[in-house]
Design a protein around this motif. Structure first.
Motif, PDB file in Angstrom:
ATOM      1  N   SER A  69     -18.982   0.314   0.703  1.00  0.00           N
ATOM      2  CA  SER A  69     -17.656   0.338   2.083  1.00  0.00           C
ATOM      3  C   SER A  69     -16.768  -0.440   1.320  1.00  0.00           C
ATOM      4  O   SER A  69     -16.657  -1.096   0.561  1.00  0.00           O
ATOM      5  N   ASN A  70     -15.828  -0.355   2.247  1.00  0.00           N
ATOM      6  CA  ASN A  70     -14.689  -1.263   2.817  1.00  0.00           C
ATOM      7  C   ASN A  70     -14.915  -2.467   2.662  1.00  0.00           C
ATOM      8  O   ASN A  70     -14.514  -3.439   1.396  1.00  0.00           O
ATOM      9  N   ASP A  71     -16.095  -3.077   2.954  1.00  0.00           N
ATOM     10  CA  ASP A  71     -16.474  -4.864   3.632  1.00  0.00           C
ATOM     11  C   ASP A  71     -16.613  -5.132   1.747  1.00  0.00           C
ATOM     12  O   ASP A  71     -16.678  -5.889   1.691  1.00  0.00           O
ATOM     13  N   ASP A  72     -18.064  -3.986   1.434  1.00  0.00           N
ATOM     14  CA  ASP A  72     -18.812  -4.041   0.160  1.00  0.00           C
ATOM     15  C   ASP A  72     -17.351  -5.115  -0.820  1.00  0.00           C
ATOM     16  O   ASP A  72     -17.206  -5.274  -2.516  1.00  0.00           O
ATOM     17  N   LEU A  73     -16.390  -3.647  -1.160  1.00  0.00           N
ATOM     18  CA  LEU A  73     -15.214  -3.470  -1.898  1.00  0.00           C
ATOM     19  C   LEU A  73     -14.481  -5.015  -2.143  1.00  0.00           C
ATOM     20  O   LEU A  73     -14.118  -5.578  -2.861  1.00  0.00           O
ATOM     21  N   PHE A  74     -14.233  -5.308  -0.362  1.00  0.00           N
ATOM     22  CA  PHE A  74     -13.048  -6.331  -0.673  1.00  0.00           C
ATOM     23  C   PHE A  74     -13.857  -8.042  -1.059  1.00  0.00           C
ATOM     24  O   PHE A  74     -13.284  -8.638  -1.772  1.00  0.00           O
ATOM     25  N   ASN A  76     -18.676   4.900  -4.823  1.00  0.00           N
ATOM     26  CA  ASN A  76     -18.223   5.025  -3.415  1.00  0.00           C
ATOM     27  C   ASN A  76     -18.862   3.320  -3.238  1.00  0.00           C
ATOM     28  O   ASN A  76     -20.291   2.925  -2.950  1.00  0.00           O
ATOM     29  N   HIS A  83       0.669  -0.760   0.054  1.00  0.00           N
ATOM     30  CA  HIS A  83      -0.121  -0.111   0.007  1.00  0.00           C
ATOM     31  C   HIS A  83       0.507   1.541   0.132  1.00  0.00           C
ATOM     32  O   HIS A  83       1.998   1.390   0.828  1.00  0.00           O
ATOM     33  N   LYS A 110      -8.378   3.495  -8.066  1.00  0.00           N
ATOM     34  CA  LYS A 110      -9.609   3.969  -8.016  1.00  0.00           C
ATOM     35  C   LYS A 110      -9.104   5.438  -8.967  1.00  0.00           C
ATOM     36  O   LYS A 110     -10.346   6.342  -9.501  1.00  0.00           O
TER      37      LYS A 110
END
Length: 93
Positions: free
Chosen positions: A57-62, A55, A2, A31
């Motif tokens: 959430s981080n959870d949805d992105l993961f 947009n 990162h 992004k």
């Protein structure tokens, strides 16, 4: 890796990120649409995964990345620019 792990952290300029990724034979995952322009104009970074989801959430992105990872890896073995949206995986070249 990162950008937080780089010496300049999140202030590392795009050109340096691309150079590091190319030197280490890595893929830039971003992004940031600026990398798309750089990739098309100069071929840097050599391999690019653009996350084009808006947009999330981080959870949805993961979850999205995990669910598409095999296809992303396969596409990046043969192509230099792949785009992942919420509904599809698109190969560009």
């Amino acid at each position: 890796m990162h950008t937080r792990e780089l010496s300049k952290g999140n202030r590392t300029v795009d050109e340096d990120i691309a150079a590091i990724a190319d030197r280490e034979n890595s893929v830039v995952v971003t992004k940031d649409g600026d990398f798309t322009t750089s990739h098309h104009l100069s071929g840097k970074p050599r391999r690019l995964l653009l996350i084009a989801t808006g947009n999330l959430s981080n959870d949805d992105l993961f979850r999205l990345i995990d669910g598409n990872l095999p296809g992303v890896v396969e596409a990046l073995e043969k192509h230099s620019f792949v785009e992942l949206s919420q509904s599809r995986l698109t190969v560009h070249d």
